[in-house]
Design an enzyme around this catalytic site. Sequence first.
Site, PDB file in Angstrom:
ATOM      1  N   HIS A  97      30.034  41.581  -1.982  1.00  0.00           N
ATOM      2  CA  HIS A  97      29.261  42.126  -0.866  1.00  0.00           C
ATOM      3  C   HIS A  97      29.839  41.599   0.443  1.00  0.00           C
ATOM      4  CE1 HIS A  97      26.925  38.385  -0.015  1.00  0.00           C
ATOM      5  NE2 HIS A  97      26.874  38.222  -1.316  1.00  0.00           N
ATOM      6  N   ASP A  99      28.045  41.876   3.450  1.00  0.00           N
ATOM      7  CA  ASP A  99      27.005  41.394   4.358  1.00  0.00           C
ATOM      8  C   ASP A  99      26.823  39.894   4.157  1.00  0.00           C
ATOM      9  OD1 ASP A  99      25.676  41.979   1.780  1.00  0.00           O
ATOM     10  OD2 ASP A  99      23.868  41.329   2.819  1.00  0.00           O
ATOM     11  N   ASP A 131      30.694  33.443   0.475  1.00  0.00           N
ATOM     12  CA  ASP A 131      29.581  34.293   0.042  1.00  0.00           C
ATOM     13  C   ASP A 131      29.427  35.494   0.978  1.00  0.00           C
ATOM     14  OD1 ASP A 131      27.250  35.153  -1.248  1.00  0.00           O
ATOM     15  OD2 ASP A 131      25.972  33.829  -0.086  1.00  0.00           O
ATOM     16  N   GLU A 164      23.119  42.860   0.274  1.00  0.00           N
ATOM     17  CA  GLU A 164      22.734  41.980  -0.833  1.00  0.00           C
ATOM     18  C   GLU A 164      21.881  40.824  -0.346  1.00  0.00           C
ATOM     19  OE1 GLU A 164      22.763  38.716  -3.652  1.00  0.00           O
ATOM     20  OE2 GLU A 164      23.651  38.686  -1.646  1.00  0.00           O
ATOM     21  N   GLU A 165      22.237  40.255   0.794  1.00  0.00           N
ATOM     22  CA  GLU A 165      21.525  39.077   1.274  1.00  0.00           C
ATOM     23  C   GLU A 165      20.096  39.387   1.700  1.00  0.00           C
ATOM     24  OE1 GLU A 165      22.587  36.334   0.657  1.00  0.00           O
ATOM     25  OE2 GLU A 165      24.744  36.147   0.935  1.00  0.00           O
ATOM     26  N   HIS A 431      24.872  29.906   2.675  1.00  0.00           N
ATOM     27  CA  HIS A 431      23.559  30.082   3.314  1.00  0.00           C
ATOM     28  C   HIS A 431      23.234  28.964   4.300  1.00  0.00           C
ATOM     29  CE1 HIS A 431      21.703  33.080   0.194  1.00  0.00           C
ATOM     30  NE2 HIS A 431      23.001  33.265   0.350  1.00  0.00           N
TER      31      HIS A 431
END
Length: 462
Positions: A97, A99, A131, A164-165, A431
């Site tokens: 992903h 995003d 990520d 996705e996030e 994150h």
Amino acid sequence: MTATAGHPIAAQIAETVASLMPRAKEELAELVAFQSVADAEQFPPSECRAAAAWVADALRAEDFQDVAVLDTPDGSQSVYGYLPGPQGAPTVLLYAHYDVQPPLDLAGWDTPPFELTEREDGRWYGRGAADCKGGFIMHLLALRALKANGGVPVSIKVIAEGSEEQGTGGLERYAEQHPELLAADTIVIGDAGNFRVGLPTVTASLRGMTMLRVQVDTLAGNLHSGLFGGAAPDALAALIRVLDSLRAEDGSTTVDGLEADGRWQGLQYPEEDFRKDAKVLDGVELIGDGTVADRLWARPAVTVIGIDCPPVVGATPSVQSTARAQISLRVPPGQDAAEATKLLTAHLETHTPWGARVTVEQVGQGQPFQADVTSPAYTSMAEALRIAYPGQEMQTAGMGGSIPLCNTLGALYPEAEILLIGLSEPEARIHAVNESVSPQELERMSVAEAHFLLNYAHAQRG
């Protein structure tokens, strides 16, 4: 052709990937520069659209066919491409992903979050570096290495998700509406990672998640705390009581009716290693009971990820009339995320004090996932990881995070094997501020994925 550690193709692929790493760094820098947070309230949607266009152009440059930027039901865009392989070859779907999570506290970053920066420790820092923009670059490196050494032995589908996030399910709904699009014999999800740097790991399970917003209202408007405090019901105080009810004294998650005593039977996570990885301050205790692996991979975990209340700077002496929080609940395999949502909603409503008005809104949900690690694809991956990580054997671990698409793909294609690999090891700090990727891990995992595709093609012909 299948490869082993001593096979000439192993050295050739490793050399090719190594030679491509400077280009990979440049491309990852370009991709990280897009502020592709899929939340229009935080970043302009044009950033996500630009990132999607970059991914689509990258696929076209690698001779992918049918490249398309797909408008999905949640308003985000996913990018699809197809690279045909030899006649009769199996099809492998590669997922990543583009995003990313918001950068959080900009002051906490030592270098700009949307500017890929190599620091003294050799890691590359930037939001999405691991990520999961790095996961997309990993896929490109593996395919380029194969093209330079005899060709890609399978048909490849690539899907790069754009939300996705946020957990809003755009690609999931699109896949359900177009079930033929992502059909494959095996699916490689490039959004997980090794248990730690240098230890090759596939992820055997994922916790699901549900995301709720809870709002508490008590008054028609704020009131002077001197004139009314002590009798007027404070919405913020009520919300604090509700949120506190979600944890036991030791910090364990306590949602009425939700089981929280699961046990993890696989690879364990020593507490001292976890404290170091999580950077827990000296003297601060971990929360919960059971092993660290139990708490991370086999049990539900509630987190208050945001709260609306007056900031300290500029605060006035007022009784608050309204307060709001956003709550994430991670749901382990064996539990149903929809049922967990109902239980959490009922808990919030039941534990709101003083007759305060409470409203609960669901903003995201995804089911947990459990992989079949005995499948032929895992055998192919185990051998590939031995080549990429000499002297190491493949480990299986859980991951506390969620990838809701896994269950959607598992339901749509029950015969497909699903593997989870990637670049999000503990030092990556995904994150969080100062997210980074290890270029060595990117290189080794790209080598591993290339050999997996070789081994898998050979096994299917076998």
